[in-house]
Design an enzyme around this catalytic site. Structure first.
Site, PDB file in Angstrom:
ATOM      1  N   SER A  46      16.052  -6.320 -28.409  1.00 14.13           N
ATOM      2  CA  SER A  46      15.724  -5.092 -29.137  1.00 14.13           C
ATOM      3  C   SER A  46      16.643  -4.955 -30.341  1.00 14.13           C
ATOM      4  O   SER A  46      16.187  -4.785 -31.480  1.00 14.13           O
ATOM      5  CB  SER A  46      15.903  -3.877 -28.219  1.00 14.13           C
ATOM      6  OG  SER A  46      15.422  -4.135 -26.931  1.00 14.13           O
ATOM      7  N   TYR A 135      13.525  -9.370 -18.397  1.00 12.64           N
ATOM      8  CA  TYR A 135      14.014  -8.204 -19.148  1.00 12.64           C
ATOM      9  C   TYR A 135      13.120  -7.023 -18.799  1.00 12.64           C
ATOM     10  O   TYR A 135      11.950  -6.979 -19.186  1.00 12.64           O
ATOM     11  CB  TYR A 135      13.981  -8.514 -20.646  1.00 12.64           C
ATOM     12  CG  TYR A 135      14.620  -7.464 -21.562  1.00 12.64           C
ATOM     13  CD1 TYR A 135      15.125  -6.265 -21.083  1.00 12.64           C
ATOM     14  CD2 TYR A 135      14.733  -7.706 -22.925  1.00 12.64           C
ATOM     15  CE1 TYR A 135      15.714  -5.332 -21.931  1.00 12.64           C
ATOM     16  CE2 TYR A 135      15.324  -6.779 -23.791  1.00 12.64           C
ATOM     17  CZ  TYR A 135      15.800  -5.593 -23.281  1.00 12.64           C
ATOM     18  OH  TYR A 135      16.371  -4.672 -24.137  1.00 12.64           O
ATOM     19  N   LYS A 163      17.687  -8.226 -16.531  1.00 13.80           N
ATOM     20  CA  LYS A 163      18.384  -7.234 -17.368  1.00 13.80           C
ATOM     21  C   LYS A 163      17.616  -5.948 -17.189  1.00 13.80           C
ATOM     22  O   LYS A 163      16.424  -5.877 -17.501  1.00 13.80           O
ATOM     23  CB  LYS A 163      18.342  -7.693 -18.822  1.00 13.80           C
ATOM     24  CG  LYS A 163      18.726  -6.628 -19.824  1.00 13.80           C
ATOM     25  CD  LYS A 163      18.977  -7.311 -21.151  1.00 13.80           C
ATOM     26  CE  LYS A 163      18.637  -6.431 -22.336  1.00 13.80           C
ATOM     27  NZ  LYS A 163      19.210  -5.096 -22.261  1.00 13.80           N
ATOM     28  N   GLY A 188      21.644  -2.661 -18.538  1.00 17.30           N
ATOM     29  CA  GLY A 188      21.058  -2.441 -19.856  1.00 17.30           C
ATOM     30  C   GLY A 188      21.559  -1.206 -20.588  1.00 17.30           C
ATOM     31  O   GLY A 188      22.013  -1.308 -21.723  1.00 17.30           O
ATOM     32  N   ASP A 190      23.926   1.111 -22.105  1.00 19.25           N
ATOM     33  CA  ASP A 190      25.370   1.055 -22.369  1.00 19.25           C
ATOM     34  C   ASP A 190      26.064   2.318 -21.866  1.00 19.25           C
ATOM     35  O   ASP A 190      27.245   2.312 -21.538  1.00 19.25           O
ATOM     36  CB  ASP A 190      25.625   0.907 -23.873  1.00 19.25           C
ATOM     37  CG  ASP A 190      24.899  -0.296 -24.452  1.00 19.25           C
ATOM     38  OD1 ASP A 190      24.294  -1.062 -23.673  1.00 19.25           O
ATOM     39  OD2 ASP A 190      24.944  -0.458 -25.692  1.00 19.25           O
ATOM     40  N   GLU A 191      25.294   3.432 -21.841  1.00 23.11           N
ATOM     41  CA  GLU A 191      25.832   4.729 -21.426  1.00 23.11           C
ATOM     42  C   GLU A 191      26.238   4.741 -19.957  1.00 23.11           C
ATOM     43  O   GLU A 191      26.920   5.646 -19.508  1.00 23.11           O
ATOM     44  CB  GLU A 191      24.778   5.827 -21.634  1.00 23.11           C
ATOM     45  CG  GLU A 191      24.309   6.026 -23.060  1.00 23.11           C
ATOM     46  CD  GLU A 191      23.220   5.034 -23.485  1.00 23.11           C
ATOM     47  OE1 GLU A 191      23.033   3.983 -22.820  1.00 23.11           O
ATOM     48  OE2 GLU A 191      22.557   5.299 -24.505  1.00 23.11           O
ATOM     49  N   GLY A 207      23.526  -3.198 -26.945  1.00 19.52           N
ATOM     50  CA  GLY A 207      23.448  -3.160 -28.403  1.00 19.52           C
ATOM     51  C   GLY A 207      24.627  -2.455 -29.037  1.00 19.52           C
ATOM     52  O   GLY A 207      25.093  -2.849 -30.104  1.00 19.52           O
TER      53      GLY A 207
HETATM   54  C1  NAY Z   1      18.742  -5.577 -26.531  1.00 18.84           C
HETATM   55  O1  NAY Z   1      17.788  -6.232 -26.138  1.00 18.84           O
HETATM   56  O2  NAY Z   1      19.020  -5.429 -27.699  1.00 18.84           O
HETATM   57  C2  NAY Z   1      19.616  -4.978 -25.540  1.00 18.84           C
HETATM   58  O3  NAY Z   1      19.889  -5.550 -24.555  1.00 18.84           O
HETATM   59  C3  NAY Z   1      20.164  -3.679 -25.761  1.00 18.84           C
HETATM   60  C4  NAY Z   1      19.661  -2.594 -24.872  1.00 18.84           C
HETATM   61  C5  NAY Z   1      19.776  -1.367 -25.686  1.00 18.84           C
HETATM   62  N1  NAY Z   1      18.509  -0.736 -25.671  1.00 18.84           N
HETATM   63  C6  NAY Z   1      17.820  -0.569 -26.800  1.00 18.84           C
HETATM   64  C7  NAY Z   1      16.451  -0.009 -26.644  1.00 18.84           C
HETATM   65  O4  NAY Z   1      18.274  -0.827 -27.882  1.00 18.84           O
HETATM   66  O5  NAY Z   1      22.110  -1.268 -25.497  1.00 18.84           O
HETATM   67  C8  NAY Z   1      20.945  -0.518 -25.286  1.00 18.84           C
HETATM   68  C9  NAY Z   1      21.009   0.741 -26.114  1.00 18.84           C
HETATM   69  O6  NAY Z   1      21.114   0.405 -27.456  1.00 18.84           O
HETATM   70  C10 NAY Z   1      22.201   1.590 -25.730  1.00 18.84           C
HETATM   71  O7  NAY Z   1      22.198   1.844 -24.364  1.00 18.84           O
HETATM   72  C11 NAY Z   1      22.256   2.886 -26.546  1.00 18.84           C
HETATM   73  O8  NAY Z   1      21.284   3.796 -26.121  1.00 18.84           O
END
Ligand code: NAY
Length: 293
Positions: A46, A135, A163, A188, A190-191, A207
């Site tokens: 993503s 995923y 994931k 998955g 991050d929070e 992310g």
């Molecule tokens: C990806 O595929 O980029 C990830 O693994 C990141 C997952 C992220 N979800 C999205 C929809 O971007 O890291 C999370 C997210 O950015 C984070 O929890 C903040 O909300």
């Protein structure tokens, strides 16, 4: 499987000034993370905007990153795409350039039956000898991975983990129970990295890790040492930052600007992901300062 345990950065996309994918910039960003010492990278997910890039572009970026950090970082290539054919092509390429594993969302756009998703993933799994990571991100794909399908696929040696990007640590725990000891749960959201670790995750892919890898590594280290209160302390700091990051017109645009402030230019996100307006730049600077102090 220890090589897949730890902090994996879902790497941001890398474009040049014209908006074309930039292998040079991707190398620089991958190098930055290798020097920090994270466990690995998750490419073209993503955050990496893989769905907004052509098969050819995705190959270019993966190849560049492998050239830069092969043997140093564990690289998981997200090869998910709408068509099974594209996924298989990307998988064969990923194996040829030495990626450590592949991962895929279910097919997107068409409503695919559970049987259809199984066949889609199976075709991918059968097209290489690489480990495969499912995923699960129902909020964006609309497909909810059932425990039955997870259990069925997890029986195969090549299927090493999932994931899981849902808000439910109950679901995470159930997946872990079904997958068994050797089946890796990648957290998955991050929070809730700490919550995920407590309920059975052994790794995280995120992310927002990209702008604060050290904080996630601290969480991981505290957890490993049994210092749960301290891990929670860092998670709360992380969550304050994420709350600010997601309030910008796009999370990815904000992260990319923060990287730029640190001397790593990755361009702006691709449409339809919104760039950050100049009027927000001072807020980005303040947030960067907050992360670093
Ligand atoms: C990806 O595929 O980029 C990830 O693994 C990141 C997952 C992220 N979800 C999205 C929809 O971007 O890291 C999370 C997210 O950015 C984070 O929890 C903040 O909300």
């Amino acid at each position: 499987l220890n090589k897949f345990k730890g902090v994996f950065i879902a790497m941001n996309s890398c474009y040049d000034e014209q908006g074309e994918v930039s292998p040079e910039r991707a190398k620089k960003l991958a190098r930055h993370y290798a020097d920090i010492g994270v466990k690995g990278l998750y490419l073209a997910g993503s955050t990496g905007e893989g769905m907004l890039q052509s098969v050819e572009e995705r190959k270019q970026i993966l190849q560049a990153v492998m050239e830069e950090v092969r043997g140093e970082l564990i690289v998981i290539a997200h090869i998910g795409a709408a068509s099974t054919r594209d996924c298989v092509e990307l998988t064969v390429h990923a194996e040829s350039v030495g990626a450590d594993a592949i991962s895929a969302v279910p097919s997107i756009y068409y409503r695919i039956s559970e049987k259809g998703v199984e066949e889609h993933w199976q075709a991918i799994i059968d097209s290489s000898s690489l480990p495969f990571i499912m995923y699960h991100i129902p909020a964006t794909t609309g497909f909810h991975l059932s425990k039955d399908l997870l259990g069925k696929l997890a029986k195969q040696d090549k299927v090493i983990g999932v994931k899981i990007t849902t808000d439910s640590t109950y679901e995470l725990q159930q997946f872990k129970r079904i997958g068994g000891e050797d089946f890796i749960l990648f957290n998955g959201p991050d929070e809730q990295y700490v919550a995920g670790l407590i309920m059975g995750a052994e790794a995280g892919i995120g992310g927002t890790y990209g702008v604060m890898p050290e904080l996630f590594m601290k969480i991981e280290q505290c957890f490993a040492e049994g210092k749960i209160a301290e891990a929670q302390h860092w998670q709360i700091k992380v969550n304050e930052i994420i709350t600010e990051l997601v309030a910008f017109p796009s999370l990815y645009g904000a992260s990319k600007l923060i990287l730029k402030l640190r001397g790593i230019d990755t361009g702006i996100p691709r449409m339809p992901i919104s760039p950050i307006p100049e009027s927000d730049y001072s807020k980005i600077e303040a947030l960067n300062h907050k992360i670093l102090h």
